[in-house]
Design a protein around this motif. Structure first.
Motif, mmCIF file in Angstrom:
data_model
loop_
_atom_site.group_PDB
_atom_site.id
_atom_site.type_symbol
_atom_site.label_atom_id
_atom_site.label_comp_id
_atom_site.label_asym_id
_atom_site.label_seq_id
_atom_site.Cartn_x
_atom_site.Cartn_y
_atom_site.Cartn_z
ATOM 1 N N ILE A 268 0.839 -1.199 0.000
ATOM 2 C CA ILE A 268 0.000 0.000 0.000
ATOM 3 C C ILE A 268 0.872 1.247 0.000
ATOM 4 C CG2 ILE A 268 -1.689 1.311 1.337
ATOM 5 C CD1 ILE A 268 -2.801 -1.338 2.352
ATOM 6 N N ASP A 269 1.929 1.251 0.799
ATOM 7 C CA ASP A 269 2.818 2.406 0.866
ATOM 8 C C ASP A 269 3.515 2.672 -0.459
ATOM 9 O OD1 ASP A 269 2.274 3.174 3.410
ATOM 10 O OD2 ASP A 269 3.944 2.130 4.335
ATOM 11 N N SER A 270 3.839 1.614 -1.186
ATOM 12 C CA SER A 270 4.581 1.777 -2.435
ATOM 13 C C SER A 270 3.671 1.994 -3.639
ATOM 14 C CB SER A 270 5.460 0.546 -2.684
ATOM 15 O OG SER A 270 4.672 -0.620 -2.790
ATOM 16 N N SER A 271 2.360 1.961 -3.450
ATOM 17 C CA SER A 271 1.435 2.154 -4.574
ATOM 18 C C SER A 271 1.445 3.618 -5.010
ATOM 19 C CB SER A 271 0.015 1.743 -4.176
ATOM 20 O OG SER A 271 -0.045 0.369 -3.863
ATOM 21 N N ARG A 272 1.459 3.827 -6.313
ATOM 22 C CA ARG A 272 1.442 5.168 -6.880
ATOM 23 C C ARG A 272 0.499 5.193 -8.077
ATOM 24 N NH1 ARG A 272 3.705 5.551 -2.829
ATOM 25 N NH2 ARG A 272 5.643 6.635 -2.294
ATOM 26 N N ILE A 273 -0.025 6.364 -8.403
ATOM 27 C CA ILE A 273 -0.860 6.539 -9.588
ATOM 28 C C ILE A 273 0.075 6.745 -10.772
ATOM 29 C CG2 ILE A 273 -2.646 7.934 -10.675
ATOM 30 C CD1 ILE A 273 -3.587 8.733 -7.885
ATOM 31 N N SER A 274 0.125 5.765 -11.663
ATOM 32 C CA SER A 274 1.059 5.828 -12.777
ATOM 33 C C SER A 274 0.546 6.679 -13.931
ATOM 34 C CB SER A 274 1.361 4.408 -13.284
ATOM 35 O OG SER A 274 0.168 3.743 -13.667
ATOM 36 N N ASN A 275 -0.781 6.817 -14.072
ATOM 37 C CA ASN A 275 -1.380 7.598 -15.152
ATOM 38 C C ASN A 275 -1.310 9.081 -14.791
ATOM 39 O OD1 ASN A 275 -3.140 8.905 -16.962
ATOM 40 N ND2 ASN A 275 -4.362 7.048 -17.218
ATOM 41 N N GLN A 276 -0.509 9.834 -15.535
ATOM 42 C CA GLN A 276 -0.312 11.246 -15.208
ATOM 43 C C GLN A 276 -1.577 12.070 -15.421
ATOM 44 O OE1 GLN A 276 2.545 12.573 -13.792
ATOM 45 N NE2 GLN A 276 3.018 10.388 -13.612
ATOM 46 N N VAL A 277 -2.389 11.697 -16.412
ATOM 47 C CA VAL A 277 -3.655 12.413 -16.624
ATOM 48 C C VAL A 277 -4.577 12.188 -15.433
ATOM 49 C CG1 VAL A 277 -5.690 12.595 -18.104
ATOM 50 C CG2 VAL A 277 -3.423 12.251 -19.125
ATOM 51 N N LEU A 278 -4.645 10.957 -14.959
ATOM 52 C CA LEU A 278 -5.478 10.660 -13.795
ATOM 53 C C LEU A 278 -4.929 11.347 -12.555
ATOM 54 C CD1 LEU A 278 -7.837 9.035 -12.615
ATOM 55 C CD2 LEU A 278 -6.262 7.110 -12.314
ATOM 56 N N LEU A 279 -3.633 11.447 -12.475
ATOM 57 C CA LEU A 279 -3.002 12.115 -11.340
ATOM 58 C C LEU A 279 -3.392 13.590 -11.299
ATOM 59 C CD1 LEU A 279 -1.010 11.334 -9.081
ATOM 60 C CD2 LEU A 279 0.830 12.091 -10.563
ATOM 61 N N GLN A 280 -3.407 14.234 -12.470
ATOM 62 C CA GLN A 280 -3.817 15.634 -12.523
ATOM 63 C C GLN A 280 -5.298 15.788 -12.209
ATOM 64 O OE1 GLN A 280 -1.814 18.354 -12.898
ATOM 65 N NE2 GLN A 280 -3.706 19.451 -12.386
ATOM 66 N N GLU A 281 -6.091 14.782 -12.608
ATOM 67 C CA GLU A 281 -7.521 14.838 -12.333
ATOM 68 C C GLU A 281 -7.789 14.751 -10.838
ATOM 69 O OE1 GLU A 281 -11.692 12.682 -13.768
ATOM 70 O OE2 GLU A 281 -9.791 12.265 -14.810
ATOM 71 N N VAL A 282 -6.977 14.011 -10.117
ATOM 72 C CA VAL A 282 -7.105 13.961 -8.652
ATOM 73 C C VAL A 282 -6.872 15.346 -8.073
ATOM 74 C CG1 VAL A 282 -6.094 13.034 -6.541
ATOM 75 C CG2 VAL A 282 -6.496 11.521 -8.478
ATOM 76 N N ALA A 283 -5.858 16.030 -8.588
ATOM 77 C CA ALA A 283 -5.597 17.395 -8.122
ATOM 78 C C ALA A 283 -6.758 18.324 -8.466
ATOM 79 C CB ALA A 283 -4.297 17.903 -8.735
ATOM 80 N N ASP A 284 -7.339 18.168 -9.670
ATOM 81 C CA ASP A 284 -8.486 18.993 -10.054
ATOM 82 C C ASP A 284 -9.684 18.719 -9.157
ATOM 83 O OD1 ASP A 284 -6.919 20.002 -12.064
ATOM 84 O OD2 ASP A 284 -7.769 18.723 -13.634
ATOM 85 N N PHE A 285 -9.921 17.454 -8.851
ATOM 86 C CA PHE A 285 -11.044 17.101 -7.981
ATOM 87 C C PHE A 285 -10.844 17.686 -6.587
ATOM 88 C CE2 PHE A 285 -13.371 14.409 -5.053
ATOM 89 C CZ PHE A 285 -14.592 14.218 -5.700
ATOM 90 N N THR A 286 -9.610 17.650 -6.117
ATOM 91 C CA THR A 286 -9.323 18.232 -4.807
ATOM 92 C C THR A 286 -9.605 19.721 -4.794
ATOM 93 O OG1 THR A 286 -7.587 16.571 -4.483
ATOM 94 C CG2 THR A 286 -7.529 18.500 -3.057
ATOM 95 N N ARG A 287 -9.243 20.393 -5.881
ATOM 96 C CA ARG A 287 -9.450 21.841 -5.958
ATOM 97 C C ARG A 287 -10.923 22.190 -6.142
ATOM 98 N NH1 ARG A 287 -7.113 23.229 -11.061
ATOM 99 N NH2 ARG A 287 -9.174 22.576 -11.807
ATOM 100 N N ASP A 288 -11.591 21.529 -7.101
ATOM 101 C CA ASP A 288 -12.951 21.913 -7.473
ATOM 102 C C ASP A 288 -14.005 21.360 -6.519
ATOM 103 O OD1 ASP A 288 -11.791 23.127 -9.627
ATOM 104 O OD2 ASP A 288 -12.344 21.568 -11.070
ATOM 105 N N PRO B 114 6.356 19.806 -7.426
ATOM 106 C CA PRO B 114 5.921 20.843 -6.491
ATOM 107 C C PRO B 114 5.437 22.079 -7.242
ATOM 108 C CG PRO B 114 8.046 19.913 -5.850
ATOM 109 C CD PRO B 114 7.731 19.382 -7.198
ATOM 110 N N GLY B 115 4.356 22.675 -6.763
ATOM 111 C CA GLY B 115 3.796 23.859 -7.391
ATOM 112 C C GLY B 115 2.750 23.541 -8.430
ATOM 113 N N GLN B 116 2.649 22.247 -8.833
ATOM 114 C CA GLN B 116 1.685 21.872 -9.852
ATOM 115 C C GLN B 116 0.541 21.029 -9.288
ATOM 116 O OE1 GLN B 116 1.928 23.037 -12.932
ATOM 117 N NE2 GLN B 116 3.784 24.125 -12.293
ATOM 118 N N VAL B 117 0.657 20.603 -8.061
ATOM 119 C CA VAL B 117 -0.363 19.726 -7.476
ATOM 120 C C VAL B 117 -0.652 20.199 -6.066
ATOM 121 C CG1 VAL B 117 0.368 17.740 -8.825
ATOM 122 C CG2 VAL B 117 1.389 18.141 -6.597
ATOM 123 N N PHE B 118 -1.672 19.567 -5.499
ATOM 124 C CA PHE B 118 -1.993 19.899 -4.125
ATOM 125 C C PHE B 118 -0.941 19.305 -3.191
ATOM 126 C CE2 PHE B 118 -3.806 15.783 -4.899
ATOM 127 C CZ PHE B 118 -3.771 15.112 -3.690
#
Length: 513
Positions: free
Chosen positions: A164-184, A316-320
C-alpha cells in the motif's frame, strides 16, 4: 527421484552448485588428487604409532589396524559422499509450492519468470548427486516442510502494508484529475463544512478528512452541488445540469462532484481503483473480515490519493500539497513552506521501506547462496579432512541447518503478522486499521512499534543464529562421537596385536634359553 526447493532462486542455484561440484570432483579424479589423503592417512597413523611407548609392542603391527580402519572409512566416505550417483536434471529437481497452495498464496513458478531460459541453458549440462547428499537433502527438506506445515496460515500483513505504501498513480492524466477534484470539489466542500460547523462524531470527522469522504458524498449541500470547473469528455453536456455553462464542440459536460467520483465506469473512484493491484485488494478483504468490500477499497484509495503519496509522483507547485486551501499560493513564504513540506515528506518516505522488510526479502536469497557455497565446497572439504567422518557429519549438519532456516523465517513471519493482527485489526475503522500499521519501526515514535521491531529483529536474526550454533555443536559432537567409537574399536585391535606380539616375544626368549 526428485529434490525439492523452496524458491526459484534456490532452484536455480542448487542446479548450478551440483554442476560445479561434479566438475571439481571430476578434476580431482582426473589429476589423482583424490588419492592424496590415503598417503596422508598412512603417514598420520605411522607417526601416531611411533609416539607409543616401548611397552605397547611392535610399532608396525600397532599401526596396521589403525591404517586399515581409516582407509576403510575413507573408502566409505568417497563411495557415498563424493562419487556422483543419482542423475540430476530439470525433471528431477522441483519447486515445492505445497505450503503456498495450502494457505492460498499465489507465487510465481520458475517457468513464469525470467529465470526460465537460464534453467534450460544450465539443464543442458548433466549433473549427478552422491547418495549421501541426496538423502540429506531429502531428509532436511522433508523435516522443514513438515515443521512449516504445522504453522497455521496467516496473511502477511506487513507485506500488504508495504505494498500500500509503495502504490502510486502511474497515469499522469489521472493524477492531474485527482488534483483537479481536490481543488474543485474537496476544497469547496471542506470550506463549506468549516462555515456550517455541523456536529460531527469522531468517525465522521475522520471520514471528512479525505477527498472520497462518504459524508460529503451522501450529505446534501456538499458534493451534490459542487461541480467540475472544467469540461470533462467522459460526461456529456446536460442542458438541465450545465445551464449557463459554455458548451464545447466535443460535447464535454460538467459533472457534479458526486457523479465525478461515484459513476460506475467513468467515475474517478473506479479509475483509481483500477490502479491498485487486484490481488492486494483480495488479500486485504481476506484479512479484514467483517468489513465490506467498499470499506476496504475506500481505505486503500485513501492511502493512494493521500498528499504524502502524491508528493513523490508530482512536481511541487503543480499539485496539491495538502487538503487545505493554500496549496497553490505563490508567495515566498508559501514556497518555503512547500519546500519544508516536501523535505519532510521525502525524509518520511524512508519509513515506508523499513530495514525489516529489506531483511525479510534478503534472508532467503542469502540462504540460497550459502547452500550454493556449501554444495560447491563439499569435495574440497572432504579431501582436506582426509575423508574423516567427523568432517562429514559436521558438513551434513551444516547443510541440514541451512535448509531448516526456511522454517524459522516462516515462523517469524507468522508471529509478526499475528502480533499486528491482534494489535491493529480490532480498530473499529478500516481506514484507521490500514493507516495505523507500524511500517517504520523507530520512526513511528510509538512504544508498540519499537517493541515489535525489537522482537522481530530477534526472531529473524537471533533465533536462527542460536539454532545454527546449536546444530553446529551437535554436528561436531556427533562426528567426534562416531570417530571416538571407531577409535575405541581400533584400540581393541591394537591391544590384541600388542598382546600377540608380547606372547611371541616371550616364546622366542624361552626358546633361546
Amino acid at each position: 527421484m526428485t529434490m525439492s526447493t523452496n524458491s526459484y532462486l534456490e532452484f536455480y542455484l542448487s542446479l548450478l552448485a551440483w554442476i560445479i561440484n561434479n566438475g571439481i570432483w571430476n578434476t580431482l579424479v582426473d589429476t589423482g588428487l583424490f588419492a592424496v589423503p590415503f598417503g596422508a592417512i598412512i603417514l598420520q597413523e605411522w607417526l601416531s604409532a611411533r609416539q607409543q611407548g616401548a611397552d605397547e609392542g611392535n610399532k608396525g603391527l600397532l599401526s596396521i589396524p589403525r591404517v586399515e580402519n581409516r582407509l576403510w572409512m575413507a573408502y566409505v566416505v568417497i563411495l557415498f559422499a563424493c562419487i556422483p550417483f543419482f542423475p540430476l536434471n530439470l525433471s528431477s529437481i522441483t519447486y515445492d509450492d505445497a505450503a503456498s497452495q495450502r494457505c492460498g498464496v499465489s507465487l510465481a513458478e520458475p517457468a513464469d519468470t525470467s529465470w526460465d531460459t537460464t534453467f534450460n541453458t544450465i539443464g543442458d549440462k548433466s549433473a549427478n548427486v552422491p547418495v549421501w547428499w541426496f538423502l540429506v537433502h531429502a531428509l532436511s527438506k522433508g523435516i522443514t516442510a513438515a515443521a512449516t506445515a504445522a504453522i497455521p496460515c496467516a496473511p502477511d500483513i506487513r507485506e500488504m502494508r508495504m505494498e500500500i505504501d509503495s502504490s502510486r498513480i502511474s497515469n499522469q492524466v489521472l493524477l492531474q484529475e485527482v488534483a483537479d477534484f481536490t481543488r474543485d470539489c474537496y476544497g469547496y466542500s471542506r470550506s463549506r463544512l468549516f462555515t456550517n460547523r455541523p456536529e460531527l462524531d469522531k468517525a465522521q470527522s475522520y471520514d471528512a478528512s479525505w477527498i472520497g469522504s462518504s459524508y460529503f458524498l451522501n450529505t446534501a449541500g456538499y458534493y451534490d452541488i459542487d461541480r467540475s470547473r472544467t469540461p470533462r469528455v467522459a460526461w456529456l453536456y446536460d442542458e438541465a445540469r450545465d445551464t449557463s455553462l459554455p458548451q464545447l464542440a466535443n460535447g464535454a459536460g460538467y459533472p457534479n462532484c458526486k457523479q465525478w467520483w461515484s459513476d460506475a465506469d467513468v467515475g474517478l473512484r473506479a479509475r483509481l481503483l483500477a490502479e491498485v493491484d487486484p490481488s492486494l485488494i483480495s488479500r486485504l478483504e481476506g484479512w479484514l473480515t467483517g468489513r465490506t468490500n467498499t470499506e476496504v477499497e475506500d481505505a486503500t484509495l485513501r492511502e493512494l490519493v493521500s498528499p504524502r503519496q502524491q508528493s513523490i509522483s508530482m512536481s511541487p507547485g503543480q499539485v496539491f500539497q495538502d487538503y487545505g486551501s493554500s496549496a497553490r499560493g505563490g508567495s515566498v513564504t508559501q514556497g518555503l513552506n512547500n519546500l519544508a513540506t516536501n523535505t519532510g515528506l521525502a525524509l518520511g518516505s524512508f519509513s515506508n521501506f523499513p530495514a525489516m522488510n529489506a531483511l525479510r526479502a534478503a534472508l532467503p536469497m542469502v540462504q540460497a547462496f550459502l547452500i550454493l557455497g556449501a554444495i560447491i565446497s563439499l569435495p574440497l572439504v572432504l579431501l582436506i579432512s582426509t575423508y574423516q567422518l567427523k568432517a562429514l557429519m559436521t558438513v551434513t549438519f551444516a547443510l541440514f541447518t541451512l535448509h531448516m532456516l526456511s522454517f524459522w523465517w516462516e515462523l517469524a513471519r507468522w508471529v509478526d503478522s499475528s502480533m499486528l493482527d491482534a494489535l491493529y485489526n480490532q480498530v473499529s475503522s478500516t481506514d484507521q486499521t490500514l493507516l495505523s500499521l507500524p511500517t517504520s519501526g523507530f520512526m513511528d515514535g510509538t512504544v508498540t512499534a519499537q517493541v515489535i521491531e525489537y522482537v522481530m529483529g530477534a526472531m529473524f536474526v537471533v533465533l536462527p543464529m542460536t539454532f545454527v550454533g546449536a546444530m553446529s555443536w551437535a554436528g561436531y559432537a556427533v562426528g567426534a562421537n562416531i570417530e571416538g567409537m571407531l577409535n575405541r574399536g581400533s584400540h581393541s585391535a591394537e591391544a590384541s596385536a600388542a598382546k600377540g606380539t608380547s606372547q611371541l616375544m616371550t616364546a622366542a626368549k624361552k626358546s633361546a634359553r
